[in-house]
Design a protein around this motif. Structure first.
Motif, PDB file in Angstrom:
ATOM      1  N   GLY A 134       0.904  -1.244  -0.013  1.00 22.41           N
ATOM      2  CA  GLY A 134      -0.186  -0.041   0.044  1.00 22.41           C
ATOM      3  C   GLY A 134       0.769   1.340  -0.071  1.00 22.41           C
ATOM      4  O   GLY A 134       0.637   2.247   0.818  1.00 22.41           O
ATOM      5  N   SER A 135       1.898   1.341  -0.815  1.00 21.55           N
ATOM      6  CA  SER A 135       2.624   2.598  -0.856  1.00 21.55           C
ATOM      7  C   SER A 135       1.782   3.606  -1.493  1.00 21.55           C
ATOM      8  O   SER A 135       0.941   3.413  -1.916  1.00 21.55           O
ATOM      9  N   ASP A 136       2.031   4.982  -0.647  1.00 23.22           N
ATOM     10  CA  ASP A 136       1.184   6.130  -1.079  1.00 23.22           C
ATOM     11  C   ASP A 136       2.167   7.221  -1.850  1.00 23.22           C
ATOM     12  O   ASP A 136       1.674   8.360  -2.050  1.00 23.22           O
ATOM     13  N   THR A 137       3.143   6.547  -2.468  1.00 25.80           N
ATOM     14  CA  THR A 137       4.013   7.614  -3.153  1.00 25.80           C
ATOM     15  C   THR A 137       3.354   8.108  -4.348  1.00 25.80           C
ATOM     16  O   THR A 137       3.465   9.422  -4.708  1.00 25.80           O
ATOM     17  N   PHE A 138       2.551   7.336  -4.997  1.00 24.91           N
ATOM     18  CA  PHE A 138       1.856   7.751  -6.402  1.00 24.91           C
ATOM     19  C   PHE A 138       1.087   9.250  -5.904  1.00 24.91           C
ATOM     20  O   PHE A 138       0.783  10.118  -6.365  1.00 24.91           O
ATOM     21  N   LEU A 139       0.160   8.841  -4.778  1.00 30.07           N
ATOM     22  CA  LEU A 139      -0.931   9.822  -4.262  1.00 30.07           C
ATOM     23  C   LEU A 139      -0.078  11.396  -3.827  1.00 30.07           C
ATOM     24  O   LEU A 139      -0.390  12.502  -4.468  1.00 30.07           O
ATOM     25  N   ARG A 140       1.291  11.016  -3.155  1.00 31.43           N
ATOM     26  CA  ARG A 140       1.852  12.322  -2.540  1.00 31.43           C
ATOM     27  C   ARG A 140       2.494  13.095  -3.843  1.00 31.43           C
ATOM     28  O   ARG A 140       2.326  14.213  -3.984  1.00 31.43           O
ATOM     29  N   ALA A 141       2.730  12.209  -4.961  1.00 34.66           N
ATOM     30  CA  ALA A 141       3.271  12.649  -6.357  1.00 34.66           C
ATOM     31  C   ALA A 141       2.330  13.523  -6.845  1.00 34.66           C
ATOM     32  O   ALA A 141       2.411  14.683  -7.602  1.00 34.66           O
ATOM     33  N   ALA A 142       0.905  12.965  -6.940  1.00 33.57           N
ATOM     34  CA  ALA A 142      -0.025  13.670  -7.751  1.00 33.57           C
ATOM     35  C   ALA A 142      -0.463  14.947  -7.089  1.00 33.57           C
ATOM     36  O   ALA A 142      -0.840  15.768  -7.551  1.00 33.57           O
ATOM     37  N   ILE A 143      -0.490  14.974  -5.718  1.00 37.40           N
ATOM     38  CA  ILE A 143      -0.849  16.289  -4.970  1.00 37.40           C
ATOM     39  C   ILE A 143       0.157  17.240  -5.293  1.00 37.40           C
ATOM     40  O   ILE A 143      -0.175  18.462  -5.646  1.00 37.40           O
ATOM     41  N   ASP A 144       1.584  16.821  -5.366  1.00 38.34           N
ATOM     42  CA  ASP A 144       2.605  17.656  -5.970  1.00 38.34           C
ATOM     43  C   ASP A 144       2.140  18.492  -7.224  1.00 38.34           C
ATOM     44  O   ASP A 144       2.099  19.699  -7.442  1.00 38.34           O
ATOM     45  N   THR A 145       1.777  17.612  -8.120  1.00 40.99           N
ATOM     46  CA  THR A 145       1.683  18.171  -9.431  1.00 40.99           C
ATOM     47  C   THR A 145       0.195  18.962  -9.395  1.00 40.99           C
ATOM     48  O   THR A 145       0.208  20.150  -9.984  1.00 40.99           O
ATOM     49  N   THR A 146      -0.645  18.456  -8.694  1.00 35.64           N
ATOM     50  CA  THR A 146      -1.968  19.108  -8.642  1.00 35.64           C
ATOM     51  C   THR A 146      -1.705  20.669  -7.972  1.00 35.64           C
ATOM     52  O   THR A 146      -2.380  21.590  -8.748  1.00 35.64           O
ATOM     53  N   ALA A 147      -1.084  20.563  -7.170  1.00 36.06           N
ATOM     54  CA  ALA A 147      -0.688  21.937  -6.498  1.00 36.06           C
ATOM     55  C   ALA A 147      -0.136  22.930  -7.295  1.00 36.06           C
ATOM     56  O   ALA A 147      -0.345  24.066  -7.365  1.00 36.06           O
ATOM     57  N   LEU A 148       0.806  22.343  -8.024  1.00 39.83           N
ATOM     58  CA  LEU A 148       1.480  23.203  -8.968  1.00 39.83           C
ATOM     59  C   LEU A 148       0.710  23.578 -10.086  1.00 39.83           C
ATOM     60  O   LEU A 148       0.700  24.893 -10.678  1.00 39.83           O
ATOM     61  N   GLU A 149      -0.230  22.784 -10.761  1.00 42.68           N
ATOM     62  CA  GLU A 149      -1.021  23.229 -11.834  1.00 42.68           C
ATOM     63  C   GLU A 149      -2.241  23.968 -11.335  1.00 42.68           C
ATOM     64  O   GLU A 149      -2.577  24.814 -12.205  1.00 42.68           O
ATOM     65  N   MET A 150      -2.396  24.104 -10.283  1.00 46.16           N
ATOM     66  CA  MET A 150      -3.458  24.935  -9.480  1.00 46.16           C
ATOM     67  C   MET A 150      -3.032  26.283  -9.849  1.00 46.16           C
ATOM     68  O   MET A 150      -4.078  27.358 -10.305  1.00 46.16           O
ATOM     69  N   ASN A 151      -2.026  26.452  -9.673  1.00 41.92           N
ATOM     70  CA  ASN A 151      -1.261  27.976  -9.827  1.00 41.92           C
ATOM     71  C   ASN A 151      -1.237  28.527 -10.969  1.00 41.92           C
ATOM     72  O   ASN A 151      -1.338  29.637 -11.324  1.00 41.92           O
ATOM     73  N   LYS A 152      -1.536  27.553 -11.995  1.00 46.07           N
ATOM     74  CA  LYS A 152      -1.466  27.868 -13.536  1.00 46.07           C
ATOM     75  C   LYS A 152      -2.827  28.165 -14.254  1.00 46.07           C
ATOM     76  O   LYS A 152      -3.128  28.788 -15.182  1.00 46.07           O
ATOM     77  N   GLU A 153      -3.872  27.708 -13.350  1.00 45.54           N
ATOM     78  CA  GLU A 153      -5.083  27.488 -13.939  1.00 45.54           C
ATOM     79  C   GLU A 153      -5.731  28.941 -13.981  1.00 45.54           C
ATOM     80  O   GLU A 153      -5.327  29.501 -12.730  1.00 45.54           O
ATOM     81  N   ARG A 154      -6.561  29.334 -14.692  1.00 41.85           N
ATOM     82  CA  ARG A 154      -7.010  30.760 -14.853  1.00 41.85           C
ATOM     83  C   ARG A 154      -8.445  30.791 -14.406  1.00 41.85           C
ATOM     84  O   ARG A 154      -8.924  31.666 -13.656  1.00 41.85           O
ATOM     85  N   ASP A 155      -9.230  30.096 -14.986  1.00 40.80           N
ATOM     86  CA  ASP A 155     -10.603  30.156 -15.042  1.00 40.80           C
ATOM     87  C   ASP A 155     -11.527  28.888 -15.152  1.00 40.80           C
ATOM     88  O   ASP A 155     -12.081  28.373 -14.047  1.00 40.80           O
ATOM     89  N   LEU A 156     -11.445  28.523 -16.530  1.00 43.80           N
ATOM     90  CA  LEU A 156     -12.210  26.985 -16.502  1.00 43.80           C
ATOM     91  C   LEU A 156     -11.260  26.030 -16.150  1.00 43.80           C
ATOM     92  O   LEU A 156     -10.279  25.847 -16.413  1.00 43.80           O
ATOM     93  N   LEU A 157     -11.993  24.932 -15.472  1.00 46.90           N
ATOM     94  CA  LEU A 157     -11.316  23.973 -14.879  1.00 46.90           C
ATOM     95  C   LEU A 157     -10.898  22.834 -15.946  1.00 46.90           C
ATOM     96  O   LEU A 157     -11.540  22.489 -16.908  1.00 46.90           O
ATOM     97  N   SER A 158      -9.488  22.701 -16.136  1.00 46.09           N
ATOM     98  CA  SER A 158      -8.920  21.886 -17.196  1.00 46.09           C
ATOM     99  C   SER A 158      -9.309  20.474 -17.082  1.00 46.09           C
ATOM    100  O   SER A 158      -9.341  19.914 -15.906  1.00 46.09           O
ATOM    101  N   GLU A 159      -9.262  19.490 -18.221  1.00 42.59           N
ATOM    102  CA  GLU A 159      -9.680  18.362 -17.981  1.00 42.59           C
ATOM    103  C   GLU A 159      -8.552  17.540 -17.192  1.00 42.59           C
ATOM    104  O   GLU A 159      -8.833  16.613 -16.415  1.00 42.59           O
ATOM    105  N   ASN A 160      -7.372  17.775 -17.542  1.00 44.04           N
ATOM    106  CA  ASN A 160      -6.168  17.392 -16.869  1.00 44.04           C
ATOM    107  C   ASN A 160      -6.021  17.347 -15.195  1.00 44.04           C
ATOM    108  O   ASN A 160      -6.193  16.544 -14.509  1.00 44.04           O
ATOM    109  N   LEU A 161      -6.433  18.623 -14.996  1.00 50.37           N
ATOM    110  CA  LEU A 161      -6.639  18.970 -13.306  1.00 50.37           C
ATOM    111  C   LEU A 161      -7.740  18.229 -12.985  1.00 50.37           C
ATOM    112  O   LEU A 161      -7.647  18.016 -11.791  1.00 50.37           O
ATOM    113  N   ARG A 162      -8.977  18.438 -13.450  1.00 53.52           N
ATOM    114  CA  ARG A 162      -9.947  17.778 -12.970  1.00 53.52           C
ATOM    115  C   ARG A 162      -9.807  15.961 -12.592  1.00 53.52           C
ATOM    116  O   ARG A 162      -9.960  15.600 -11.567  1.00 53.52           O
TER     117      ARG A 162
END
Length: 573
Positions: free
Chosen positions: A235-263
């Motif tokens: 039950g490694s959670d490494t993939f979750l932690r990495a996904a949170i990293d990317t999600t947090a960084l991508e959120m800063n780039k999002e402007r208005d409409l929710l992109s499919e990748n971020l969703r």
């Protein structure tokens, strides 16, 4: 009956594919075949399975798999990375540099238990996560309004509402992450794409500077791209932690409409957060204890490297001896794998071309796709066409002297030039399972003969036979990748400058169109996003009772969904 209907659908689809004229040697026999079949489908596949059994008996002797896993175990060792210089001596500078970082990481992990102890049930955090899921639904509704509004005023109203709701969502999400540091990466947020890109630029290690940089980046990745396990190491959670990293960084780039990748990534992250938080504090503390203990063992190991006294089993060795043992283990595994791959090459080069082609497609499809796409087999069909498209491209259909397999092949150049099918399979760097250090490598020379494996193979072979008889050259992809399976959900399209992505496509027509029409008319669905296929036809992606479908934009017709996060295809620019 269902299987018969499925086969008829495939045949009808294949008959509908038009073929462009081609002058290459494999289609000069006619437009309907890339290889010359001497027998009908049933006889050809029966012949192939007979030869495959012989192949498995010859190459996969009783000790083959056990030897492979023995060498793999020796190569993997304790899993700790040992950086070395070009001269194969220990890179002590890198070791010394990162021991303090590991110690800081251990203190950080130990502090996480204090954070967990403050709140054993996480009731507020669980409610916040569920609230975020509801906000995403509202963001998707604004996105639907934007794309379906006929007026510029309506579009702008939807866009602005989405913008301000997302800003609030992003701020609150950051606050939530501060409350649950025990589910974040050490050094959050990490740019996993940048780490991958930097390492790839230096991984050849052909200069001292590149070797040092590769050591630094790889060691750092081993420290930060890590996570907790259950006490039994499941039950490694490494993939979750990495996904949170990317999600947090991508959120800063999002402007208005929710992109499919971020969703898509947020959906995974929020579901995974609920899974872990609902387990409660005691379960999380046990996982943190495992992580702290593993990190302590890493620190002790690297300190012993620094002192030049490393314990292996009951023996103490110095760094020179350790590196020698590791190099020997690596070479043993590599030589064994390449020897077996060369034996595979030598076996199939003596078989008729149609059987050789079927073996290549069979092996690639099983290891790259498996049964992921179900009976429709659309991803397997496209991956098979990618292989066919590579057959006449020099970048893929030859094995140069620089490839690791080259020295193991008999009659080298002469053999290679006459075996483009096998070259496409074994071309270094193209299919991950051909790497000697990947566990799936053993499936090249020990094909799966389980009931499930035989079932998948049977479907793959029927599809491969049809496609070899009538290739779909309108599908021009030569590469693909799965963002879904990448650590940190990184997007390789950013660095594939010589390739362009193909447009998204719907799957086969949904059989339950009538029931979907009723649900759609009643508004009982959730909107996800729009896309346009390569013919300019527009579609929207919807969920009905949690299952995803695709609707033609201007008519009431529904199709199955082909998840572009699983497979995305690229053609040469």
């Amino acid at each position: 009956m269902k299987r018969l209907i499925f086969q008829l659908v495939i045949i009808i689809c294949m008959l509908g594919i038009s073929q462009p004229a081609s002058s290459n040697s494999h289609t000069s026999q006619g437009l309907n075949s890339i290889v010359k079949f001497k027998k009908n489908k049933r006889s050809t596949l029966a012949q192939y399975n007979k030869v495959l059994k012989k192949y498995s008996k010859v190459l996969c002797t009783p000790d083959t798999e056990s030897l492979f896993w023995k060498y793999m175990g020796q190569f993997s060792g304790n899993g700790f990375y040992v950086p070395s210089k070009i001269n194969k001596k220990l890179d002590l500078v890198t070791v010394n540099r990162f021991i303090p970082e590991l110690e800081r990481k251990r203190k950080w992990i130990q502090h996480l238990k204090i954070e967990i102890s403050k709140n054993k049930k996480f009731e507020k955090e669980i409610k916040e996560v569920k609230d975020f899921q509801d906000v995403i639904k509202q963001l998707l509704e604004y996105k639907r309004q934007f794309f379906e509004s006929d007026s510029s005023v309506g579009k702008e109203r939807a866009r602005m509402r989405s913008k301000y709701l997302f800003i609030n969502f992003r701020n609150n999400f950051k606050l939530l992450l501060k409350k649950i540091p025990f589910l974040l990466s050490y050094r959050h947020p990490i740019d996993h794409f940048d780490l991958r890109l930097t390492y790839d630029k230096n991984k050849k290690r052909d200069t001292i500077a590149k070797n040092i940089k590769a050591n630094e980046v790889y060691f750092y990745r081993k420290i930060v791209q890590d996570g907790a396990h259950n006490p039994n190491l499941s039950g490694s959670d490494t993939f979750l932690r990495a996904a949170i990293d990317t999600t947090a960084l991508e959120m800063n780039k999002e402007r208005d409409l929710l992109s499919e990748n971020l969703r898509y990534d947020l959906n995974f992250v929020l579901e995974a957060l609920l899974f872990h938080l609902e387990k409660g504090g005691q379960a999380l503390e046990r996982r943190i204890d495992e992580w702290a203990g593993r990190t302590s063992r890493m620190i002790e190991y690297y300190k012993s490297l620094k002192q030049d006294k490393i314990k292996i089993g009951g023996t103490i060795v110095n760094a020179v001896e350790l590196l020698k043992k590791k190099d020997e283990a690596r070479l043993n595994l590599k030589k064994y794998s390449l020897k077996k791959q060369a034996e595979t090459y030598n076996f199939w080069k003596h078989q008729p071309e149609e059987l050789r082609a079927l073996f290549v497609l069979d092996t690639i499809l099983y290891n790259e796709v498996g049964g992921l796409d179900g009976r429709d087999a659309l991803e397997r069909r496209d991956v098979a066409q990618v292989v066919i498209n590579r057959l006449n491209l020099e970048a893929y259909n030859s094995i140069p002297i620089t490839d690791s397999l080259f020295p193991y092949l008999s009659k080298k150049n002469q053999t290679i030039k006459t075996n483009p099918w096998l070259n496409v399979l074994f071309k270094e760097g193209e299919f991950s399972f051909t790497y000697y250090f990947i566990g799936g490598n053993v499936r090249i020379f020990c094909p799966v003969m389980t009931k499930h494996g035989i079932f998948i193979r049977a479907n793959n072979l029927k599809m491969a036979y049809d496609l070899l008889r009538k290739p779909n050259y309108n599908f021009k992809a030569v590469r693909y990748f799965s963002r879904h399976s990448m650590l940190g959900r990184i997007d390789m399209a950013k660095i594939w400058s010589r390739f362009e992505p193909l447009a998204e496509r719907p799957g086969l027509r949904a059989r339950n169109n009538n029931s979907l029409k009723k649900l759609y008319k009643s508004g009982n669905y959730e909107y996800l996003y729009h896309f346009t296929d390569n013919k300019g036809h527009k579609f929207k992606v919807l969920t009905f009772d949690g299952k995803v479908y695709v609707k033609a934009d201007h008519k009431l017709e529904f199709f199955k969904y082909r998840n572009p996060h699983f497979f995305r295809y690229f053609r040469k620019r």
